[in-house]
Motif scaffolding. Structure first.
Motif, PDB file in Angstrom:
ATOM      1  N   VAL A  51       0.848  -1.187   0.000  1.00 45.72           N
ATOM      2  CA  VAL A  51       0.000   0.000   0.000  1.00 45.72           C
ATOM      3  C   VAL A  51       0.886   1.241   0.000  1.00 45.72           C
ATOM      4  N   GLU A  52       0.307   2.369  -0.338  1.00 45.49           N
ATOM      5  CA  GLU A  52       1.043   3.631  -0.340  1.00 45.49           C
ATOM      6  C   GLU A  52       0.979   4.277   1.046  1.00 45.49           C
ATOM      7  N   GLN A  53       1.970   5.106   1.329  1.00 46.48           N
ATOM      8  CA  GLN A  53       2.047   5.737   2.639  1.00 46.48           C
ATOM      9  C   GLN A  53       0.857   6.662   2.895  1.00 46.48           C
ATOM     10  N   ASN A  54       0.426   7.399   1.867  1.00 46.32           N
ATOM     11  CA  ASN A  54      -0.712   8.295   2.059  1.00 46.32           C
ATOM     12  C   ASN A  54      -2.011   7.521   2.287  1.00 46.32           C
ATOM     13  N   GLN A  55      -2.119   6.316   1.698  1.00 48.14           N
ATOM     14  CA  GLN A  55      -3.293   5.475   1.956  1.00 48.14           C
ATOM     15  C   GLN A  55      -3.332   5.038   3.418  1.00 48.14           C
ATOM     16  N   LEU A  56      -2.153   4.678   3.929  1.00 47.13           N
ATOM     17  CA  LEU A  56      -2.075   4.260   5.334  1.00 47.13           C
ATOM     18  C   LEU A  56      -2.434   5.417   6.262  1.00 47.13           C
ATOM     19  N   ARG A  57      -1.979   6.615   5.929  1.00 45.65           N
ATOM     20  CA  ARG A  57      -2.307   7.791   6.750  1.00 45.65           C
ATOM     21  C   ARG A  57      -3.822   8.038   6.764  1.00 45.65           C
ATOM     22  N   GLN A  58      -4.448   7.888   5.609  1.00 47.62           N
ATOM     23  CA  GLN A  58      -5.898   8.092   5.533  1.00 47.62           C
ATOM     24  C   GLN A  58      -6.641   7.055   6.377  1.00 47.62           C
ATOM     25  N   ALA A  59      -6.137   5.808   6.343  1.00 42.34           N
ATOM     26  CA  ALA A  59      -6.771   4.755   7.128  1.00 42.34           C
ATOM     27  C   ALA A  59      -6.615   5.030   8.627  1.00 42.34           C
ATOM     28  N   LEU A  60      -5.458   5.529   9.038  1.00 38.84           N
ATOM     29  CA  LEU A  60      -5.243   5.869  10.444  1.00 38.84           C
ATOM     30  C   LEU A  60      -6.126   7.031  10.870  1.00 38.84           C
ATOM     31  N   THR A  61      -6.329   7.969   9.966  1.00 39.44           N
ATOM     32  CA  THR A  61      -7.229   9.089  10.253  1.00 39.44           C
ATOM     33  C   THR A  61      -8.655   8.578  10.442  1.00 39.44           C
ATOM     34  N   LEU A  96      -7.415  -1.321   9.504  1.00 37.65           N
ATOM     35  CA  LEU A  96      -6.444  -1.166   8.412  1.00 37.65           C
ATOM     36  C   LEU A  96      -6.687  -2.195   7.313  1.00 37.65           C
ATOM     37  N   GLU A  97      -6.950  -3.425   7.701  1.00 40.86           N
ATOM     38  CA  GLU A  97      -7.206  -4.455   6.690  1.00 40.86           C
ATOM     39  C   GLU A  97      -8.465  -4.136   5.878  1.00 40.86           C
ATOM     40  N   THR A  98      -9.470  -3.611   6.566  1.00 41.01           N
ATOM     41  CA  THR A  98     -10.722  -3.276   5.870  1.00 41.01           C
ATOM     42  C   THR A  98     -10.541  -2.072   4.958  1.00 41.01           C
ATOM     43  N   GLU A  99      -9.939  -1.025   5.474  1.00 41.45           N
ATOM     44  CA  GLU A  99      -9.775   0.220   4.712  1.00 41.45           C
ATOM     45  C   GLU A  99      -8.843   0.042   3.518  1.00 41.45           C
ATOM     46  N   LEU A 100      -7.768  -0.762   3.702  1.00 34.48           N
ATOM     47  CA  LEU A 100      -6.746  -0.876   2.667  1.00 34.48           C
ATOM     48  C   LEU A 100      -6.912  -2.127   1.803  1.00 34.48           C
ATOM     49  N   ALA A 101      -7.840  -2.997   2.179  1.00 35.97           N
ATOM     50  CA  ALA A 101      -8.058  -4.240   1.428  1.00 35.97           C
ATOM     51  C   ALA A 101      -6.748  -5.003   1.263  1.00 35.97           C
ATOM     52  N   ALA A 102      -6.013  -5.134   2.377  1.00 34.68           N
ATOM     53  CA  ALA A 102      -4.714  -5.816   2.353  1.00 34.68           C
ATOM     54  C   ALA A 102      -4.531  -6.568   3.663  1.00 34.68           C
ATOM     55  N   GLU A 103      -3.794  -7.654   3.592  1.00 39.85           N
ATOM     56  CA  GLU A 103      -3.485  -8.423   4.789  1.00 39.85           C
ATOM     57  C   GLU A 103      -2.341  -7.752   5.541  1.00 39.85           C
ATOM     58  N   VAL A 104      -2.493  -7.599   6.852  1.00 40.00           N
ATOM     59  CA  VAL A 104      -1.493  -6.905   7.677  1.00 40.00           C
ATOM     60  C   VAL A 104      -0.721  -7.932   8.498  1.00 40.00           C
ATOM     61  N   THR A 105       0.606  -7.821   8.454  1.00 41.66           N
ATOM     62  CA  THR A 105       1.475  -8.653   9.286  1.00 41.66           C
ATOM     63  C   THR A 105       2.231  -7.741  10.249  1.00 41.66           C
ATOM     64  N   VAL A 106       2.132  -8.048  11.548  1.00 44.66           N
ATOM     65  CA  VAL A 106       2.836  -7.259  12.567  1.00 44.66           C
ATOM     66  C   VAL A 106       4.238  -7.847  12.753  1.00 44.66           C
ATOM     67  N   LEU A 107       5.243  -7.096  12.321  1.00 44.60           N
ATOM     68  CA  LEU A 107       6.626  -7.561  12.438  1.00 44.60           C
ATOM     69  C   LEU A 107       7.236  -7.218  13.792  1.00 44.60           C
TER      70      LEU A 107
END
Length: 305
Positions: A51-61, A96-107
């Motif tokens: 995902v793009e950084q700005n997409q992640l920021r929007q999801a956090l917002t 985040l998974e819902t907003e970005l339609a991506a699987e999230v892995t916590v490293l």
């Protein structure tokens, strides 16, 4: 033979410029404290697909954390937010998974309360101060049979502070430009630099002591210069072999320790420089009481150019 000591005013000038820039950066921007020193929650996340950084920021917002700090490191994202409970963290990951339609892995995941963060910051400062004082006393005791042993220890500590200030100034600039934060690993890196620098400086000073005992010259400048030339190959070889490991870790060590390794990388370069071209030449200048002459030489060199 290369006359390193004879060119010491150039080394002092270069270091003075670097230190002034570093102090300006620290005063103007300061260091951005990580959660180890300010409290909060930090996570390193990886998304599939990317995902793009700005997409992640929007999801956090959308989640309700518009002030979250987001840093991209390779394919991963480093997030710093307010203190989250376990339930809030799971809710955030689901959002985040819902907003970005991506699987999230916590490293990586880390949570520090504000009270613990304050204590960590205090302990870190005390560790640096204690290490510097202990090394000053150790060097003064080790070279107690030399004239003015406290001068030897003080010159070593000046070189040490020179290194710490430059590294800290660089991270103040990185914090301003790229949002880089300092944490407990940053202090660990600084303490490693302390040990490495003192080790190199003691090697040079020990050679100076040996050469004075041999009576190479009654002029301390000649004795120190001979010692620098004799230890140059050893210092360069040691630094290069260490640098190979550090560069490998920079390239393949991963995002979680990247800035810790960067501290070591910069500290190794600056520490090697200062132990060779600052500590010894500074001792010569002090013993000869050439402070005024040093500044006049610098002014004359600038006027000539």
């Amino acid at each position: 033979m290369i006359d390193f000591v004879g060119k010491r005013h150039w080394f002092f000038l270069g270091s003075a410029i670097a230190v002034v820039v570093a102090i300006f950066a620290l005063g103007a921007f300061g260091l951005r404290p990580g959660i180890d020193f300010s409290g909060g929650t930090a996570m390193t996340l990886r998304f599939e697909p990317q995902v793009e950084q700005n997409q992640l920021r929007q999801a956090l917002t959308s989640y309700g954390s518009p002030d979250a700090v987001v840093q991209k490191s390779g394919d991963d994202f480093l997030l710093r937010l307010r203190l989250l409970s376990v339930e809030e963290r799971e809710d955030l990951l689901t959002t985040l998974e819902t907003e970005l339609a991506a699987e999230v892995t916590v490293l990586d995941y880390n949570t520090v309360s504000p009270s613990i963060a304050t204590e960590t910051a205090r302990q870190a400062g005390l560790a640096l101060i204690f290490a510097s004082i202990a090394m000053l006393l150790y060097i003064a005791w080790s070279f107690r049979k030399m004239p003015s042993p406290l001068k030897w220890g003080t010159c070593a500590i000046v070189a040490l502070v020179h290194n710490i200030v430059i590294v800290a100034g660089l991270f103040a600039l990185l914090g301003r430009i790229n949002g880089v934060e300092v944490d407990a690993l940053f202090i660990t890196g600084l303490l490693t630099i302390v040990g490495y620098t003192i080790n190199n400086t003691v090697v040079v000073f020990d050679r100076v002591r040996e050469n004075r005992a041999k009576g190479i010259s009654p002029d301390l400048a000649i004795t120190v210069n001979c010692s620098l030339v004799e230890t140059l190959v050893r210092t360069v070889n040691t630094s290069l072999t260490t640098l190979c490991v550090i560069v490998a870790l920079l390239l393949f060590g991963g995002s979680t320790i990247y800035y810790f390794i960067l501290v070591l990388f910069v500290g190794l370069l600056v520490g090697t420089y200062s132990s060779m071209f600052i500590a010894g030449p500074l001792l010569v200048t002090w013993e000869k009481k050439e402070w005024g002459l040093m500044f006049s030489r610098i002014r004359a060199a600038r006027q000539t150019n």
